[in-house]
Design a protein around this motif. Structure first.
Motif, PDB file in Angstrom:
ATOM      1  N   GLY A   1     -28.147 -33.537  44.777  1.00 45.26           N
ATOM      2  CA  GLY A   1     -27.898 -34.080  43.455  1.00 45.26           C
ATOM      3  C   GLY A   1     -26.934 -33.242  42.632  1.00 45.26           C
ATOM      4  N   ARG A   2     -26.478 -33.813  41.532  1.00 44.40           N
ATOM      5  CA  ARG A   2     -25.502 -33.158  40.659  1.00 44.40           C
ATOM      6  C   ARG A   2     -26.011 -31.808  40.159  1.00 44.40           C
ATOM      7  N   HIS A   3     -25.066 -30.867  40.017  1.00 35.79           N
ATOM      8  CA  HIS A   3     -25.321 -29.559  39.424  1.00 35.79           C
ATOM      9  C   HIS A   3     -26.290 -28.701  40.248  1.00 35.79           C
ATOM     10  N   ALA A   4     -26.527 -29.056  41.496  1.00 39.39           N
ATOM     11  CA  ALA A   4     -27.418 -28.253  42.330  1.00 39.39           C
ATOM     12  C   ALA A   4     -26.680 -27.045  42.901  1.00 39.39           C
TER      13      ALA A   4
ATOM     14  N   VAL B   1     -31.941 -32.408  48.031  1.00 43.90           N
ATOM     15  CA  VAL B   1     -32.032 -31.443  46.933  1.00 43.90           C
ATOM     16  C   VAL B   1     -31.901 -32.190  45.614  1.00 43.90           C
ATOM     17  N   ILE B   2     -32.868 -32.024  44.729  1.00 45.31           N
ATOM     18  CA  ILE B   2     -32.848 -32.746  43.461  1.00 45.31           C
ATOM     19  C   ILE B   2     -31.664 -32.310  42.605  1.00 45.31           C
ATOM     20  N   PRO B   3     -31.176 -33.188  41.711  1.00 42.14           N
ATOM     21  CA  PRO B   3     -30.169 -32.760  40.740  1.00 42.14           C
ATOM     22  C   PRO B   3     -30.658 -31.544  39.951  1.00 42.14           C
ATOM     23  N   TYR B   4     -29.753 -30.610  39.695  1.00 47.29           N
ATOM     24  CA  TYR B   4     -30.009 -29.396  38.913  1.00 47.29           C
ATOM     25  C   TYR B   4     -30.878 -28.375  39.660  1.00 47.29           C
ATOM     26  N   GLY B   5     -31.238 -28.652  40.922  1.00 45.90           N
ATOM     27  CA  GLY B   5     -32.102 -27.755  41.664  1.00 45.90           C
ATOM     28  C   GLY B   5     -31.339 -26.577  42.254  1.00 45.90           C
TER      29      GLY B   5
ATOM     30  N   GLY C   1     -36.353 -23.529  42.100  1.00 45.61           N
ATOM     31  CA  GLY C   1     -36.360 -23.801  40.669  1.00 45.61           C
ATOM     32  C   GLY C   1     -35.132 -24.606  40.292  1.00 45.61           C
ATOM     33  N   LEU C   2     -34.802 -24.566  39.012  1.00 44.40           N
ATOM     34  CA  LEU C   2     -33.590 -25.211  38.530  1.00 44.40           C
ATOM     35  C   LEU C   2     -32.408 -24.261  38.618  1.00 44.40           C
ATOM     36  N   ASN C   3     -31.221 -24.826  38.665  1.00 47.24           N
ATOM     37  CA  ASN C   3     -29.995 -24.029  38.714  1.00 47.24           C
ATOM     38  C   ASN C   3     -29.645 -23.586  37.290  1.00 47.24           C
ATOM     39  N   LEU C   4     -30.422 -22.644  36.764  1.00 46.96           N
ATOM     40  CA  LEU C   4     -30.304 -22.261  35.357  1.00 46.96           C
ATOM     41  C   LEU C   4     -28.955 -21.649  35.040  1.00 46.96           C
ATOM     42  N   VAL C   5     -28.416 -20.844  35.945  1.00 47.39           N
ATOM     43  CA  VAL C   5     -27.110 -20.226  35.701  1.00 47.39           C
ATOM     44  C   VAL C   5     -26.038 -21.305  35.552  1.00 47.39           C
ATOM     45  N   GLY C   6     -26.051 -22.291  36.456  1.00 44.40           N
ATOM     46  CA  GLY C   6     -25.072 -23.367  36.378  1.00 44.40           C
ATOM     47  C   GLY C   6     -25.229 -24.206  35.123  1.00 44.40           C
ATOM     48  N   LEU C   7     -26.476 -24.479  34.725  1.00 39.85           N
ATOM     49  CA  LEU C   7     -26.710 -25.266  33.520  1.00 39.85           C
ATOM     50  C   LEU C   7     -26.163 -24.556  32.284  1.00 39.85           C
ATOM     51  N   LYS C   8     -26.397 -23.256  32.191  1.00 40.62           N
ATOM     52  CA  LYS C   8     -25.897 -22.495  31.040  1.00 40.62           C
ATOM     53  C   LYS C   8     -24.374 -22.442  31.043  1.00 40.62           C
TER      54      LYS C   8
ATOM     55  N   ARG D   1     -22.338 -24.578  32.155  1.00 43.18           N
ATOM     56  CA  ARG D   1     -21.746 -25.891  31.884  1.00 43.18           C
ATOM     57  C   ARG D   1     -22.128 -26.441  30.523  1.00 43.18           C
ATOM     58  N   GLY D   2     -22.750 -25.617  29.696  1.00 48.45           N
ATOM     59  CA  GLY D   2     -22.931 -25.969  28.305  1.00 48.45           C
ATOM     60  C   GLY D   2     -24.153 -26.802  27.982  1.00 48.45           C
ATOM     61  N   PHE D   3     -25.112 -26.897  28.903  1.00 52.41           N
ATOM     62  CA  PHE D   3     -26.352 -27.582  28.565  1.00 52.41           C
ATOM     63  C   PHE D   3     -27.083 -26.787  27.481  1.00 52.41           C
ATOM     64  N   SER D   4     -27.637 -27.486  26.507  1.00 53.61           N
ATOM     65  CA  SER D   4     -28.270 -26.809  25.374  1.00 53.61           C
ATOM     66  C   SER D   4     -29.576 -26.141  25.795  1.00 53.61           C
ATOM     67  N   ARG D   5     -29.996 -25.143  25.002  1.00 56.64           N
ATOM     68  CA  ARG D   5     -31.264 -24.464  25.275  1.00 56.64           C
ATOM     69  C   ARG D   5     -32.430 -25.462  25.239  1.00 56.64           C
ATOM     70  N   GLU D   6     -32.372 -26.395  24.285  1.00 55.41           N
ATOM     71  CA  GLU D   6     -33.442 -27.396  24.172  1.00 55.41           C
ATOM     72  C   GLU D   6     -33.534 -28.249  25.429  1.00 55.41           C
ATOM     73  N   THR D   7     -32.366 -28.705  25.933  1.00 58.97           N
ATOM     74  CA  THR D   7     -32.364 -29.516  27.147  1.00 58.97           C
ATOM     75  C   THR D   7     -32.893 -28.735  28.332  1.00 58.97           C
TER      76      THR D   7
END
Length: 263
Positions: free
Chosen positions: A161-164, A176-180, A191-198, A200-206
């Motif tokens: 999935g995207r952002h994995a 593999v799930i998105p964001y995994g 877990g989640l791909n926290l480094v990639g999420l940060k 790429r500008g995903f908000s802390r709340e999201t």
């Protein structure tokens, strides 16, 4: 168009304005090269292969070679590559097979490092990175922004999935799930791909919402189907969580990468 005199461009090849073909390249008769694409040197582009605009291909890459599949009998299947990709030394991308839909698709804005491989009938999204010697078996499906670590291998028919993020040396035989984030042999969900999420500008709340949904989805209580239903009901307002749920439900026949331990 700038073609070095040592290169061979077969009659029938379509070469757009601004293309640069360096020394000792071989371009087949059914190839299309988009505007401003640059072949540095010693590159083979063959088969029914199309590259979009502004790609850069480095020495000894092989694009459009026949699928590494015993059922292939020379059919005119295709490889289509998007725009602005960087394809490094010794990378390989194969055309499709008739049984697999006849087309290998590679998106735009990707980085395909040395000796990476995209097998027949794969569908690779935009902004993907295959690092050194990363390998995709046939029929793999990668969403946008997927990173495959060095020497990792993705088994044929696997969905990512995207952002994995797939860690180096991982052997990925389940979806593999998105964001995994997965790693290991065989790969398991870390877990989640926290480094990639940060990045790429995903908000802390999201991100916090996604982490809470992840814990609910992969907890020990109840059945997986019950947790799936509870997660989508609780977090239906978060499109990223809904994307994960939709990904899981889209192909119930495929096994899923799960955590090794309680989350």
């Amino acid at each position: 168009m700038d073609v070095h005199p040592t290169s061979i461009v077969a009659p029938g090849a379509e070469i757009a304005d601004g293309v640069s073909i360096g020394p000792f390249c071989t371009i087949g008769p059914n190839v299309r090269l988009g505007e401003r694409t640059r072949l540095v040197s010693h590159i083979v582009v063959d088969g029914h292969t199309e590259l979009g605009a502004d790609n850069v291909v480095w020495p000894f890459a092989m694009l459009g070679g026949p699928p590494q599949h015993t059922a292939y009998k020379g059919e005119a299947t295709r490889l289509k590559i998007g725009d602005r990709n960087v394809i490094r030394e010794h990378a390989t991308m194969n055309i499709g097979t008739v049984n697999g839909g006849g087309e290998t698709l590679v998106g735009s804005d990707g980085l395909y490092m040395i000796e990476s491989h995209v097998g027949h009938d794969c569908k690779v999204g935009n902004h993907c990175i295959l690092t050194k010697q990363a390998t995709l078996g046939g029929h793999c499906d990668l969403g946008d922004y997927v990173i495959v670590g060095g020497l990792a291998a993705v088994h044929q028919f696997t969905r990512v999935g995207r952002h994995a993020m797939i860690g180096g040396l991982a052997a990925v035989v389940k979806d593999v799930i998105p964001y995994g984030s997965v790693w290991g042999n065989h790969a398991h969900l870390e877990g989640l791909n926290l480094v990639g999420l940060k990045r790429r500008g995903f908000s802390r709340e999201t991100i916090n919402t996604m982490r809470a949904a992840y814990r609910m989805l992969f907890a020990d209580e109840g059945t997986f189907q019950e947790r799936l239903d509870d997660t989508v009901e609780t977090y239906a307002a978060c499109p990223e969580v809904v994307e994960i749920i939709d990904f899981i439900r889209a192909d119930g026949a495929r096994p899923l990468c799960l955590p090794e331990r309680e989350v």
